[in-house]
Enzyme design. Structure first.
Site, PDB file in Angstrom:
ATOM      1  N   ASP A  87       0.845  -1.190   0.000  1.00  0.00           N
ATOM      2  CA  ASP A  87       0.000   0.000   0.000  1.00  0.00           C
ATOM      3  C   ASP A  87       0.888   1.251   0.000  1.00  0.00           C
ATOM      4  O   ASP A  87       1.803   1.367   0.824  1.00  0.00           O
ATOM      5  CB  ASP A  87      -0.865  -0.048   1.272  1.00  0.00           C
ATOM      6  CG  ASP A  87      -1.941   1.015   1.296  1.00  0.00           C
ATOM      7  OD1 ASP A  87      -2.428   1.397   0.224  1.00  0.00           O
ATOM      8  OD2 ASP A  87      -2.300   1.452   2.414  1.00  0.00           O
ATOM      9  N   GLU A 139      -1.860   6.148  -8.776  1.00  0.00           N
ATOM     10  CA  GLU A 139      -2.853   7.127  -8.312  1.00  0.00           C
ATOM     11  C   GLU A 139      -2.742   8.438  -9.084  1.00  0.00           C
ATOM     12  O   GLU A 139      -1.640   8.927  -9.337  1.00  0.00           O
ATOM     13  CB  GLU A 139      -2.652   7.372  -6.810  1.00  0.00           C
ATOM     14  CG  GLU A 139      -3.606   8.395  -6.216  1.00  0.00           C
ATOM     15  CD  GLU A 139      -3.607   8.437  -4.679  1.00  0.00           C
ATOM     16  OE1 GLU A 139      -3.316   7.398  -4.046  1.00  0.00           O
ATOM     17  OE2 GLU A 139      -3.890   9.507  -4.123  1.00  0.00           O
TER      18      GLU A 139
HETATM   19  O1  G3H Z   1      -3.252   4.780   3.840  1.00  0.00           O
HETATM   20  C1  G3H Z   1      -2.359   4.212   4.445  1.00  0.00           C
HETATM   21  C2  G3H Z   1      -2.436   3.561   5.740  1.00  0.00           C
HETATM   22  O2  G3H Z   1      -3.356   4.137   6.587  1.00  0.00           O
HETATM   23  C3  G3H Z   1      -1.071   3.232   6.282  1.00  0.00           C
HETATM   24  O3  G3H Z   1      -0.624   3.987   7.343  1.00  0.00           O
HETATM   25  O4  G3H Z   1       1.923   4.044   7.293  1.00  0.00           O
HETATM   26  O5  G3H Z   1       0.658   4.378   9.417  1.00  0.00           O
HETATM   27  O6  G3H Z   1       0.733   2.118   8.321  1.00  0.00           O
HETATM   28  P1  G3H Z   1       0.757   3.614   8.140  1.00  0.00           P
HETATM   29  P1  13P Z   2      -8.636   5.084   5.819  1.00  0.00           P
HETATM   30  O1  13P Z   2      -7.782   6.018   6.634  1.00  0.00           O
HETATM   31  O2  13P Z   2      -9.920   5.732   5.402  1.00  0.00           O
HETATM   32  O3  13P Z   2      -8.896   3.785   6.487  1.00  0.00           O
HETATM   33  O4  13P Z   2      -7.850   4.784   4.451  1.00  0.00           O
HETATM   34  C1  13P Z   2      -7.005   3.688   4.318  1.00  0.00           C
HETATM   35  C2  13P Z   2      -6.243   3.704   3.052  1.00  0.00           C
HETATM   36  O5  13P Z   2      -6.536   4.394   2.094  1.00  0.00           O
HETATM   37  C3  13P Z   2      -5.071   2.833   2.982  1.00  0.00           C
HETATM   38  O6  13P Z   2      -4.384   2.976   1.786  1.00  0.00           O
HETATM   39 ZN    ZN Z   3      -4.465   5.020   1.012  1.00  0.00          ZN
END
Ligand code: G3H
Ligand code: 13P
Ligand code: ZN
Length: 314
Positions: A87, A139
């Protein structure tokens, strides 16, 4: 293909089916054994395809070996339609690293760069990923909010529909994340009646027919979880998510992947806070991590069934 060893699949056939049968697949972020077991358990129990999402910072937190060991341990089979997805990959190297580990899908997020830089980096990742059968997401447009540990954006830039066809044909990516008013984190909407820009989504779908689109920042921020947190010593004020009805509507469009992280975080935290309030004398972590895991399971199950409409698709 490295990921086949783990019984994982890429998102190709999943998105084809979601497009034709008009549902979405949940991409749920995880970062430890509890959140992983909860999300996988809900997907298995509901016979739903699922995308297990790992951010760069979550990967750093778990460690490469620990992550791949828990993936290996649960004996995933291809008929379960489970993808392991990076992600918000921010660099070519980060995507290559995930692919080498055994991820079956990667996102290259160059959305804050110029259009041409975004095209160049996304195309490079797609070309590499496709050599290994890995699907790619990119994106266009910028979401407001706290995206990951390193990235926060105060400004929002909706996806320009005029750009999408050009971007997809030049990059060869397999899916496209679009900005239509969602945002990362728990403070998304100004009012409960605010609408996502479905008009922009419709234009994108006209100009890019039958192409899988992705909605980031799509947590609904369930009010009961926010209330439980605030009633048990937390301080999350004025949190407001995407209304469930709007997410349900999005799931029937070409949005094939809906990303959820904040809702699981809220469920996890609410259960722990409640457990601490009810049993201040407890110091056995299993006594509060167990309920936290169960709370994420319940929330994931609810979203698979009521938002994604992806149950019983396997
Ligand atoms: O959209 C991304 C997630 O909410 C990941 O967040 O880098 O704190 O795991 P993080
Ligand atoms: P939320 O903060 O709405 O859960 O989004 C998660 C997200 O887009 C992870 O890539
Ligand atoms: Zn995201």
């Amino acid at each position: 293909m490295k990921y086949e060893k783990y019984g994982l699949v890429n998102t190709g056939a999943m998105f084809d089916d979601a497009l034709v049968r008009r549902y979405a697949i949940g991409a749920f972020n995880f970062y430890n054994m509890e959140s992983f077991a909860a999300i996988l358990g809900a997907a298995r129990q509901s016979h739903s395809p699922v995308i297990l999402a790992v951010s760069e910072s979550a990967l750093k937190y778990m460690g490469d070996d620990m992550l791949m060991a828990i993936i290996d341990a649960v004996h995933i089979t291809p008929d379960e339609n489970i993808a392991l997805h990076l992600d918000h990959g921010h660099s070519f190297d980060s995507c290559v690293h995930a692919i080498d580990l055994g991820f079956s899908s990667v996102m290259i997020d160059a959305s804050t760069k110029t259009f041409d830089e975004n095209v160049a980096l996304s195309a490079r990742v797609a070309e590499y990923a496709h050599m290994y059968g890995v699907s790619t997401e990119a994106e266009l447009g910028v979401l407001r909010g706290h995206e990951d540990e390193n990235t926060t954006s105060d400004t929002e830039m909706y996806t320009n529909p005029a750009d999408v066809y050009d971007f997809v044909s030049k990059t060869g990516v397999d899916s496209l994340a679009v900005a239509i008013g969602t945002s990362h984190g728990a403070y998304k909407m100004k009012s409960p009646t605010q609408e996502l820009r479905f008009d922009i989504l419709e234009k994108i779908m006209e100009l890019l027919p039958n192409f899988p689109l992705v909605l980031h920042g799509a947590s609904s921020i369930p009010s009961h979880l926010v209330r439980t947190i605030n009633e048990n010593g937390g301080n999350i004020k004025n949190a407001l998510g995407i209304p469930v009805q709007q997410l349900q509507r999005a799931a029937t469009t070409n949005i094939c992947k809906i990303n959820v992280d904040s809702d699981s975080r809220l469920a996890f935290t609410a259960a722990i806070r409640q457990s601490f309030s009810h049993a201040p004398d407890n110091f056995n972590p299993r006594e509060y991590l167990g309920p936290a895991m169960h709370a994420v399971y319940e929330n994931t199950m609810d979203e698979i069934t009521n938002i994604m409409n992806s149950a019983n698709r396997n």
